[in-house]
Design a protein around this motif. Structure first.
Motif, PDB file in Angstrom:
ATOM      1  N   GLU A  63     -38.721 -39.341 -12.767  1.00  0.00           N
ATOM      2  CA  GLU A  63     -38.322 -38.394 -13.340  1.00  0.00           C
ATOM      3  C   GLU A  63     -36.728 -38.581 -13.709  1.00  0.00           C
ATOM      4  N   ASP A  64     -36.538 -39.664 -14.204  1.00  0.00           N
ATOM      5  CA  ASP A  64     -35.063 -40.213 -14.445  1.00  0.00           C
ATOM      6  C   ASP A  64     -35.049 -40.080 -16.015  1.00  0.00           C
ATOM      7  N   ASN A  65     -34.910 -38.862 -16.228  1.00  0.00           N
ATOM      8  CA  ASN A  65     -34.565 -38.298 -17.777  1.00  0.00           C
ATOM      9  C   ASN A  65     -33.925 -36.755 -17.551  1.00  0.00           C
ATOM     10  N   GLY A  66     -33.528 -36.244 -16.318  1.00  0.00           N
ATOM     11  CA  GLY A  66     -33.028 -34.840 -16.367  1.00  0.00           C
ATOM     12  C   GLY A  66     -32.027 -34.698 -15.111  1.00  0.00           C
ATOM     13  N   PRO A  67     -31.711 -33.642 -14.688  1.00  0.00           N
ATOM     14  CA  PRO A  67     -30.417 -33.493 -13.975  1.00  0.00           C
ATOM     15  C   PRO A  67     -30.807 -34.046 -12.523  1.00  0.00           C
ATOM     16  N   TYR A  68     -32.113 -34.041 -12.018  1.00  0.00           N
ATOM     17  CA  TYR A  68     -32.464 -34.492 -10.764  1.00  0.00           C
ATOM     18  C   TYR A  68     -32.056 -36.091 -10.747  1.00  0.00           C
ATOM     19  N   SER A  69     -31.931 -36.687 -11.779  1.00  0.00           N
ATOM     20  CA  SER A  69     -31.693 -38.028 -11.717  1.00  0.00           C
ATOM     21  C   SER A  69     -30.071 -38.380 -11.508  1.00  0.00           C
ATOM     22  N   THR A  70     -29.516 -37.353 -11.568  1.00  0.00           N
ATOM     23  CA  THR A  70     -27.774 -37.143 -11.349  1.00  0.00           C
ATOM     24  C   THR A  70     -27.495 -36.888  -9.972  1.00  0.00           C
ATOM     25  N   THR A  71     -28.415 -36.837  -8.818  1.00  0.00           N
ATOM     26  CA  THR A  71     -28.099 -36.794  -7.699  1.00  0.00           C
ATOM     27  C   THR A  71     -28.162 -38.187  -7.033  1.00  0.00           C
ATOM     28  N   ASP A  72     -27.196 -38.067  -5.735  1.00  0.00           N
ATOM     29  CA  ASP A  72     -26.988 -39.543  -5.312  1.00  0.00           C
ATOM     30  C   ASP A  72     -28.282 -39.975  -4.551  1.00  0.00           C
ATOM     31  N   GLY A  73     -29.117 -39.294  -3.851  1.00  0.00           N
ATOM     32  CA  GLY A  73     -30.257 -39.949  -3.361  1.00  0.00           C
ATOM     33  C   GLY A  73     -31.279 -40.509  -4.445  1.00  0.00           C
ATOM     34  N   PHE A  74     -31.573 -39.739  -5.260  1.00  0.00           N
ATOM     35  CA  PHE A  74     -32.195 -40.102  -6.222  1.00  0.00           C
ATOM     36  C   PHE A  74     -31.939 -41.231  -6.991  1.00  0.00           C
ATOM     37  N   ALA A  75     -30.692 -41.583  -7.366  1.00  0.00           N
ATOM     38  CA  ALA A  75     -30.232 -42.700  -8.054  1.00  0.00           C
ATOM     39  C   ALA A  75     -30.196 -43.779  -7.406  1.00  0.00           C
ATOM     40  N   MET A  76     -29.657 -43.698  -6.056  1.00  0.00           N
ATOM     41  CA  MET A  76     -29.643 -44.763  -5.199  1.00  0.00           C
ATOM     42  C   MET A  76     -31.068 -45.642  -4.891  1.00  0.00           C
ATOM     43  N   ARG A  77     -32.161 -44.525  -4.850  1.00  0.00           N
ATOM     44  CA  ARG A  77     -33.528 -45.026  -4.503  1.00  0.00           C
ATOM     45  C   ARG A  77     -34.456 -45.243  -5.514  1.00  0.00           C
ATOM     46  N   GLN A  78     -33.963 -45.016  -6.832  1.00  0.00           N
ATOM     47  CA  GLN A  78     -34.577 -45.273  -7.970  1.00  0.00           C
ATOM     48  C   GLN A  78     -35.159 -46.906  -8.078  1.00  0.00           C
ATOM     49  N   SER A  79     -36.300 -47.091  -8.494  1.00  0.00           N
ATOM     50  CA  SER A  79     -36.837 -48.447  -8.370  1.00  0.00           C
ATOM     51  C   SER A  79     -36.617 -49.153  -9.567  1.00  0.00           C
ATOM     52  N   LEU A  80     -36.780 -50.614  -9.657  1.00  0.00           N
ATOM     53  CA  LEU A  80     -36.322 -51.515 -10.802  1.00  0.00           C
ATOM     54  C   LEU A  80     -37.704 -51.833 -11.261  1.00  0.00           C
ATOM     55  N   TRP A  81     -37.439 -51.943 -12.790  1.00  0.00           N
ATOM     56  CA  TRP A  81     -38.425 -52.190 -13.522  1.00  0.00           C
ATOM     57  C   TRP A  81     -38.517 -53.727 -13.765  1.00  0.00           C
ATOM     58  N   CYS A  82     -37.575 -54.408 -13.599  1.00  0.00           N
ATOM     59  CA  CYS A  82     -37.260 -55.850 -13.737  1.00  0.00           C
ATOM     60  C   CYS A  82     -35.829 -56.232 -12.871  1.00  0.00           C
ATOM     61  N   ALA A  83     -35.923 -57.782 -12.699  1.00  0.00           N
ATOM     62  CA  ALA A  83     -34.673 -58.171 -11.963  1.00  0.00           C
ATOM     63  C   ALA A  83     -33.306 -57.539 -12.809  1.00  0.00           C
ATOM     64  N   PRO A  84     -32.189 -57.463 -12.024  1.00  0.00           N
ATOM     65  CA  PRO A  84     -31.090 -57.288 -12.587  1.00  0.00           C
ATOM     66  C   PRO A  84     -30.475 -58.268 -13.504  1.00  0.00           C
ATOM     67  N   GLY A  85     -30.419 -57.792 -14.608  1.00  0.00           N
ATOM     68  CA  GLY A  85     -30.072 -58.553 -16.019  1.00  0.00           C
ATOM     69  C   GLY A  85     -31.008 -58.801 -16.860  1.00  0.00           C
ATOM     70  N   ASP A  86     -32.374 -58.587 -16.403  1.00  0.00           N
ATOM     71  CA  ASP A  86     -33.599 -59.118 -17.164  1.00  0.00           C
ATOM     72  C   ASP A  86     -34.318 -58.321 -18.157  1.00  0.00           C
ATOM     73  N   CYS A  87     -33.672 -56.966 -18.284  1.00  0.00           N
ATOM     74  CA  CYS A  87     -34.185 -56.209 -19.143  1.00  0.00           C
ATOM     75  C   CYS A  87     -33.110 -55.045 -19.472  1.00  0.00           C
ATOM     76  N   TYR A  88     -33.204 -54.251 -20.683  1.00  0.00           N
ATOM     77  CA  TYR A  88     -32.793 -53.017 -20.815  1.00  0.00           C
ATOM     78  C   TYR A  88     -33.454 -51.554 -20.630  1.00  0.00           C
ATOM     79  N   SER A  89     -33.210 -50.644 -19.723  1.00  0.00           N
ATOM     80  CA  SER A  89     -34.072 -49.574 -19.673  1.00  0.00           C
ATOM     81  C   SER A  89     -33.099 -48.428 -19.463  1.00  0.00           C
TER      82      SER A  89
END
Length: 409
Positions: free
Chosen positions: A176-202
């Motif tokens: 749900e990373d396209n709305g207000p819920y994704s601007t809460t601390d818990g959601f943002a901190m626990r969001q998964s990675l699509w690629c390794a840090p630095g390896d893509c733009y998302s």
């Protein structure tokens, strides 16, 4: 000869004053306007007929909105439609991400001793985020730098498309990373990675909320309060705030339905002429009335491709045109758009800033901000339908092209 030297001296003073012009708060007179088309052409080098065409075009792109243009320090165009108005305080969706980045830039200078490696600092540690989120749910997050968060190359899952070294990719989005819920601390901190840090733009709203959490941690105050102190008060903003009241959210709100923390991923609510102040600050390399509000080197990075994101033309929450992908637009132009048709543009080589106001009905709901509405609306856009998608196209880019075409070098 003496009279010639005197005239030359006056010209130097006049030019210096023009270069140093900054508008007072609207309550004290605000922007200096030009309204006569011939004066606008003579002093600002703008063809208002072409701006009228741009205004007609953008009415196809959003239910409510307006178009404002400042060139050479003159407010040469200000027109609205629907609920668009100088006193309107709609939530600007992802345009708020640009404000988050600027708050971070200010913090980096003020709190340099607390974040010694600056943008290169690897921030996923208890020094910068609450201890409750450790140990990390993915050890790769320990390699994420602040610069990667700001340029959305940290690997955190966002919306489609994803870019890897300029190559567009898509994926089935389970978040749900396209709305207000994704601007809460818990959601943002626990969001998964699509690629390794630095390896893509998302492009992910969570990626922009995380820096706001760092601002809160290092300054000891909510980002909104920090911005009032260091940014909006010095610039002379009128009423503004955030769309904090979200009673339908699953978490991150208090008993009154108010978000617990400033949403770094968006939803700022700012008067139109104050949006121009923000853009004008960026146009002047972070300086306002002789005071350096934002470090100049940080502002320069906002307007160009940065080392932290080699994948896409996105710097610190601004799109940039350094690769000249937008035809007819100077390479130094940069901008930030938001859902609902909003866009803030800065074009340094043309000494021009632009605000494309947008918004749907819900974004103008005062219940989101609980800020006063000081104007009335005639209901004229109640039955509005979007224009032909083939005509509208990329409204953010097309609007910029149209306005730029109205300016002489």
């Amino acid at each position: 000869m003496r009279s010639i030297r005197w005239i030359a001296a006056l010209l130097v003073v006049a030019l210096g004053q023009a270069e140093q012009y900054f508008p007072p708060p609207d309550a004290n007179g605000g922007w200096r306007p030009l309204t006569d088309p011939s004066a606008i052409r003579a002093k600002a080098g703008i063809d208002t007929g072409k701006l009228d065409q741009a205004f007609q075009y953008i009415q196809q792109t959003s239910q409510h909105g307006g178009l404002l243009v400042v060139r050479h320090g003159y407010l040469v165009y200000e027109r609205y439609f629907g609920r668009g108005h100088r006193e309107a305080l709609p939530e600007l969706a992802s345009c708020g991400k640009a404000f988050t980045s600027v708050a971070v830039g200010i913090m980096l200078k003020e709190k340099a001793s607390l974040i010694p490696n600056g943008l290169d600092e690897k921030v996923f540690t208890p020094k910068y985020f609450p201890a409750e989120f450790f140990p990390l749910d993915d050890p790769r997050k320990a390699q994420i730098s602040l610069g990667q968060l700001l340029s959305m190359s940290a690997g955190i899952r966002g919306t489609n498309p994803v870019y890897v070294r300029g190559v567009r990719q898509t994926w089935e989005q389970p978040t749900e990373d396209n709305g207000p819920y994704s601007t809460t601390d818990g959601f943002a901190m626990r969001q998964s990675l699509w690629c390794a840090p630095g390896d893509c733009y998302s492009y992910g709203t969570s990626s922009s909320h995380l820096p706001a959490m760092i601002v809160r941690r290092l300054t000891g105050m909510e980002m909104e309060d920090y911005m009032r102190l260091r940014l909006t008060t010095p610039l002379g903003f009128g009423t503004w705030g955030y769309a904090m009241y979200r009673p339908k959210l699953k978490g991150g709100i208090d008993a009154d339905g108010r978000m617990l923390h400033t949403p770094g991923g968006g939803s700022i609510a700012v008067r139109s002429t104050d949006v121009l102040r923000f853009a004008y600050l960026m146009l002047h390399q972070g300086k306002w009335s002789g005071k350096q509000i934002v470090p100049a080197d940080f502002v320069r990075m906002c307007g160009r491709i940065v080392k932290y994101n080699p994948h896409y033309s996105h710097s610190f929450n601004f799109n940039v045109n350094e690769d000249k992908h937008l035809d007819g637009v100077p390479a130094d132009a940069f901008w930030k758009g938001g859902a609902g048709g909003y866009a803030i543009y800065i074009v340094p080589s043309l000494d021009m800033v632009i605000y494309k106001m947008g918004g749907n009905e819900s974004q103008y709901d005062p219940a989101l901000t609980r800020l006063p509405v000081k104007y009335s609306y005639d209901g004229s856009r109640a039955n509005w339908k979007p224009g032909d998608p083939k005509v509208v196209g990329d409204a953010t880019g097309r609007t910029l092209q149209m306005v730029v075409s109205a300016a002489s070098p």
